[in-house]
Design an enzyme around this catalytic site. Structure first.
Site, mmCIF file in Angstrom:
data_model
loop_
_atom_site.group_PDB
_atom_site.id
_atom_site.type_symbol
_atom_site.label_atom_id
_atom_site.label_comp_id
_atom_site.label_asym_id
_atom_site.label_seq_id
_atom_site.Cartn_x
_atom_site.Cartn_y
_atom_site.Cartn_z
ATOM 1 N N ASN A 105 -0.427 33.060 38.234
ATOM 2 C CA ASN A 105 1.007 33.236 38.501
ATOM 3 C C ASN A 105 1.766 31.977 38.107
ATOM 4 O O ASN A 105 2.417 31.335 38.932
ATOM 5 C CB ASN A 105 1.231 33.514 39.989
ATOM 6 C CG ASN A 105 1.610 34.965 40.220
ATOM 7 O OD1 ASN A 105 2.087 35.652 39.310
ATOM 8 N ND2 ASN A 105 1.409 35.427 41.434
ATOM 9 N N HIS A 189 9.112 40.912 38.480
ATOM 10 C CA HIS A 189 8.364 41.937 39.217
ATOM 11 C C HIS A 189 8.173 41.496 40.673
ATOM 12 O O HIS A 189 8.421 42.251 41.606
ATOM 13 C CB HIS A 189 7.007 42.177 38.540
ATOM 14 C CG HIS A 189 5.990 42.845 39.412
ATOM 15 N ND1 HIS A 189 5.297 42.157 40.401
ATOM 16 C CD2 HIS A 189 5.562 44.123 39.487
ATOM 17 C CE1 HIS A 189 4.499 42.998 41.040
ATOM 18 N NE2 HIS A 189 4.636 44.199 40.493
ATOM 19 N N GLU A 193 9.583 43.048 44.067
ATOM 20 C CA GLU A 193 8.638 43.379 45.148
ATOM 21 C C GLU A 193 9.169 42.839 46.495
ATOM 22 O O GLU A 193 9.143 43.550 47.501
ATOM 23 C CB GLU A 193 7.291 42.750 44.789
ATOM 24 C CG GLU A 193 6.196 42.894 45.807
ATOM 25 C CD GLU A 193 4.962 42.087 45.365
ATOM 26 O OE1 GLU A 193 4.534 42.195 44.206
ATOM 27 O OE2 GLU A 193 4.447 41.314 46.188
#
Ligand code: 2AM
Length: 485
Positions: A105, A189, A193
């Site tokens: 990430n 994303h 979320e």
């Protein structure tokens, strides 16, 4: 002949191990390596036991020797320093055209920097988002690769074969764009979320505190919702959680302390939205809601001092549950519209050629925000790739119209009852702002001109002409020329 690996993967935490097993299931020989080398043997004797085409390496040199050329090496290590350190360890062993992939990430500016740095050395680089948690990594994640475009053909088959698939059989993986685009889309994303989770939590809070529904009743409500337009992974797990009891009775969710953690990707999305000047208000509120929840001790003190309304809900609970469903759907549409606005601005800023329908497809399956709804977003961008805003698509415009009265009732009720619904409310405020031809920024510009001579444009003159008024009679008529917005 000695067996050679199609790809190497460094970083044998659960995500890394599961990606290796997934690749191996799809016929790829994978070389496994880890900083703490003992974990390589643990893996070979454990989860990878009996798999002749998972090859363990005990040093970088051994790993390099076990790879087919051009070499493909995927890092699944902690984001940050570990990635840079491994790149430096690998570099002396690599040849022109070899490929390093970062599947962690990572923050997209790091990926932009690394892609450029390695391009200068003739090494290809991909920074890819991988979403879906441990389960996804094992059986089909959503994969969002960006980086050096020349690298994509080298891993396209591997990535698309291990990725999740939609019901139509399309892989939830495609090329996102240059340098940091893949990690940017993964960051967005994650921000979305955060928003989806916050919206669900607000619906839960309203049903629990406002309507007095039990966990069992809410378990039913979310299970029902999961059968319709809101069908999604997060609604599904929420239904599960609300039905989950300890062995000796009692709901687990009631025992979980109400302070949220975060790892930073939602915060990055919020910070980037400020930098690019895009009103991604719902994700911002979702991040702030986590921050507020984390002030548990302060809230406990305040709860004994500050008062709220004594109002009780007296209406039809079942009808209000349906209103809440519609409020959630409408707010969710606003959140995705904002997320796509952000990506559109980022594409211009960072010179990426993003395919918005493709992004919706990548999120359609495998990842945490997977949902039926993303299929509709894909359709909207397929119909019109230049769509200015999701809210302007016929389908979404129709849903907003049908949800709007319920959405307003829900926000009004929450305000009356004193139940905080920051995401529902900010989504509605955005909707009302976005559809306003005229906002009160005329007054704001006048204020700025009043105290700082920042000038203003006029409704009755062409754009780009700036005017200053001597509001006080003492400020003079000279404008502040150096000020830029
Ligand atoms: P380790 O098993 O040697 O700790 C998830 O934490 C993965 O990232 C693990 O494989 C871990 O390796 C690796 N990792 C974490 N920090 C690292 C670092 N500074 N350098 C290399 N690998 C690291």
């Amino acid at each position: 002949m000695e067996q050679k690996g199609d790809i190497a993967l460094i970083g044998l935490a659960v995500m890394g191990q599961n990606l290796i097993l997934n690749m191996n299931d799809h016929g790829y020989a994978v070389v496994a390596f880890n900083r703490t080398v003992s974990k390589v043997d643990d893996f070979l004797a454990g989860a990878a036991r009996g798999r002749a085409t998972i090859l363990g390496a005990h040093s970088v040199e051994e790993m390099i020797g076990l790879l087919k050329k051009p070499r493909k090496i995927m890092l699944m290590v902690k984001a940050g320093k570990a990635v840079d350190e491994f790149i430096e360890l690998l570099l002396p062993h690599l040849e022109q055209g070899d490929l390093i992939i970062d599947g962690g990430n990572s923050h997209f500016p790091d990926t932009i920097r690394r892609t450029k740095y390695l391009a200068g050395k003739g090494i290809l680089y991909i920074g890819t988002g991988v979403s879906g948690g441990e389960e996804g990594a094992r059986h089909g994640p959503s994969i969002m690769p960006g980086g050096n475009p020349q690298a994509w053909p080298l891993v396209k088959d591997i990535f698309q074969s291990i990725a999740a698939r939609t019901a139509d059989g399309d892989p939830c993986c495609d090329w996102v764009g240059e340098d940091g685009a893949g990690h940017y889309v993964k960051m967005t994303h994650n921000g979305i979320e955060y928003g989806d989770m916050q919206l669900i939590c607000e619906a839960y809070q309203l049903m629990r505190e406002g309507l007095g529904l039990s966990n069992a009743e809410m378990h039913e409500v979310f299970s029902e919702w999961n059968k319709g337009e809101l069908n999604s992974y997060l609604i599904e797990i929420t239904a599960d959680i609300l039905g989950f009891k300890y062995e000796n009775g009692g709901y687990v969710v009631d025992k979980v302390l109400d302070t949220a953690g975060q790892k930073g990707t939602g915060k990055w999305t919020g910070i980037n939205s400020f930098e690019l000047g895009v009103p991604v208000t719902l994700i911002g509120e979702a991040v702030y809601a986590r921050c507020l929840s984390a002030l548990k001790d302060e809230r406990v003190v305040a709860s004994k001092i500050l008062t709220g309304p004594a109002t009780r809900f007296k209406g039809d609970k079942q009808a209000m549950v349906e209103d809440i469903r519609r409020a959630l759907l409408a707010s969710k549409i606003v959140s995705y519209a904002q997320g796509f606005m952000l990506m559109r601005e980022a594409a211009g800023e960072y010179k990426w050629n993003l395919n918005y329908g493709g992004i919706a497809l990548m999120w359609r399956g495998g990842c945490i925000i997977r949902s039926a709804f993303l299929g509709k977003i894909k359709q909207a961008f397929d119909k019109n790739p230049a769509l200015l805003n999701l809210l302007l698509d016929d389908y979404f415009k129709g849903v907003m119209e049908s949800c709007q009265p319920a959405w307003r009732r829900v926000v009004a009720l929450a305000v009356e009852l004193g139940v905080p619904v920051p995401a529902f409310a900010t989504a509605l405020a955005f909707y009302d702002g976005y559809r306003s031809e005229r906002l009160p920024a005329n007054l704001l510009q006048a204020q700025r001109d009043y105290f700082g001579a920042h000038t203003y444009e006029r409704v009755d003159r062409p754009r780009g002409q700036f005017f200053h008024t001597n509001w006080t009679g003492t400020g003079g008529s000279v404008s502040a020329s150096t000020y830029t917005v």
